[in-house]
Design an enzyme around this catalytic site. Structure first.
Site, PDB file in Angstrom:
ATOM      1  N   ASP A   1      42.138  36.538  42.019  1.00 28.97           N
ATOM      2  CA  ASP A   1      42.223  37.993  41.976  1.00 28.97           C
ATOM      3  C   ASP A   1      41.220  38.541  42.993  1.00 28.97           C
ATOM      4  O   ASP A   1      40.011  38.529  42.765  1.00 28.97           O
ATOM      5  CB  ASP A   1      41.892  38.455  40.560  1.00 28.97           C
TER       6      ASP A   1
ATOM      7  N   GLU B   1      40.123  41.747  44.989  1.00 32.16           N
ATOM      8  CA  GLU B   1      40.280  43.195  45.103  1.00 32.16           C
ATOM      9  C   GLU B   1      38.982  43.930  45.426  1.00 32.16           C
ATOM     10  O   GLU B   1      38.939  45.151  45.380  1.00 32.16           O
ATOM     11  CB  GLU B   1      40.918  43.765  43.842  1.00 32.16           C
TER      12      GLU B   1
ATOM     13  N   ASP C   1      49.559  40.869  32.012  1.00 34.44           N
ATOM     14  CA  ASP C   1      48.295  40.167  32.267  1.00 34.44           C
ATOM     15  C   ASP C   1      47.209  40.879  31.473  1.00 34.44           C
ATOM     16  O   ASP C   1      47.197  42.097  31.357  1.00 34.44           O
ATOM     17  CB  ASP C   1      47.968  40.074  33.756  1.00 34.44           C
TER      18      ASP C   1
END
Length: 243
Positions: free
Chosen positions: A129, A131, A38
């Site tokens: 995503d 986080e 990625d």
């Protein structure tokens, strides 16, 4: 995707890559799993390009590319990388880096607009995503995540993938089990043959990011490396058919 200073050498994972096997959540080994990096702007030092044909030639089957962050950032390399990946016959995934301090619906619309062309043959489902908390308490962050995922699924017609790491989920998300029906992309640099105990009630993982310091031909910087478990079935079907 994290830049927290937690790093593992890719050589620690050589048995996985050379043997071409990976342990699924059930402990059953599957042969020749799909794997891929990625990437974001970090992988383009000084504007350097990625040679996606070399990445494909190194045995990679897919790549995940950062598309957007928050409400006002578009990865400047997103479009050229996606075009070159398609030409190199790599399956493509696109992820949104969440900013929970801003509207989830607005971020979902922003992401879906930018990645409009990444939902055809050879394209993986959208990725969230997640986080950092944006200062939200767990109950607020859980609500934010539900709203974002529901909006993206309505806009793209596909069930999103959640990217996270165990400590974040167990703390910022209070280890909620409310999302265990979503495919999980887990970041866990444990040096083993599979991720450690999964958070959030997941009994299997779909993608595993096993290092953030890998090296691949064609990518002029250290890069995250990932493997597909087979949890969602045949990889070609999951990526919307052949590239």
């Amino acid at each position: 995707m994290r830049r927290s200073g937690i790093a593992s050498s890719v050589t620690r994972f050589a048995p996985i890559l050379l043997a071409g096997t990976v342990l699924l959540g059930s402990g059953v080994a599957a042969a020749e799993p799909a794997r891929g990096p990625d990437v974001a702007s970090w992988q383009h030092p000084n504007g350097a390009s990625i040679d996606w044909f070399s990445v494909r030639g190194a045995g990679q089957d897919f790549a995940m590319v950062k598309a957007t962050e928050g409400l006002n950032y578009v990865n400047p390399f997103f479009v050229p990388d996606c075009i070159a990946m398609r030409v190199a016959h790599l399956a493509r995934g696109a992820y949104h880096y969440a900013d929970p301090s801003q509207s989830p619906e607005a971020q979902a619309a922003f992401y879906a607009t930018v990645v409009l062309g990444i939902n055809g043959p050879g394209d993986l489902p959208p990725v969230l995503d997640l986080e950092h908390s944006g200062g939200l308490a767990p109950a607020q962050l859980i609500d934010w995540t539900h709203r974002y995922l529901n909006a993206v699924q309505a806009l793209t017609g596909r069930q999103p993938i959640i990217y996270t790491y165990p400590h974040f989920w167990r703390t910022a998300m209070a280890d909620t089990h409310e999302f265990s029906h979503y495919p999980l992309w887990i970041a866990d640099y444990n040096g083993g043959a599979a991720p450690g105990p999964l958070p959030g009630g997941w009994d299997t993982w779909t993608f595993w990011q096993y290092t953030d310091s890998g090296r691949l031909p064609g990518i002029p910087a250290a890069v995250d490396l990932n493997v597909y478990s087979g949890a969602q079935g045949d990889f070609t079907r999951y990526s919307n058919g052949p590239v």
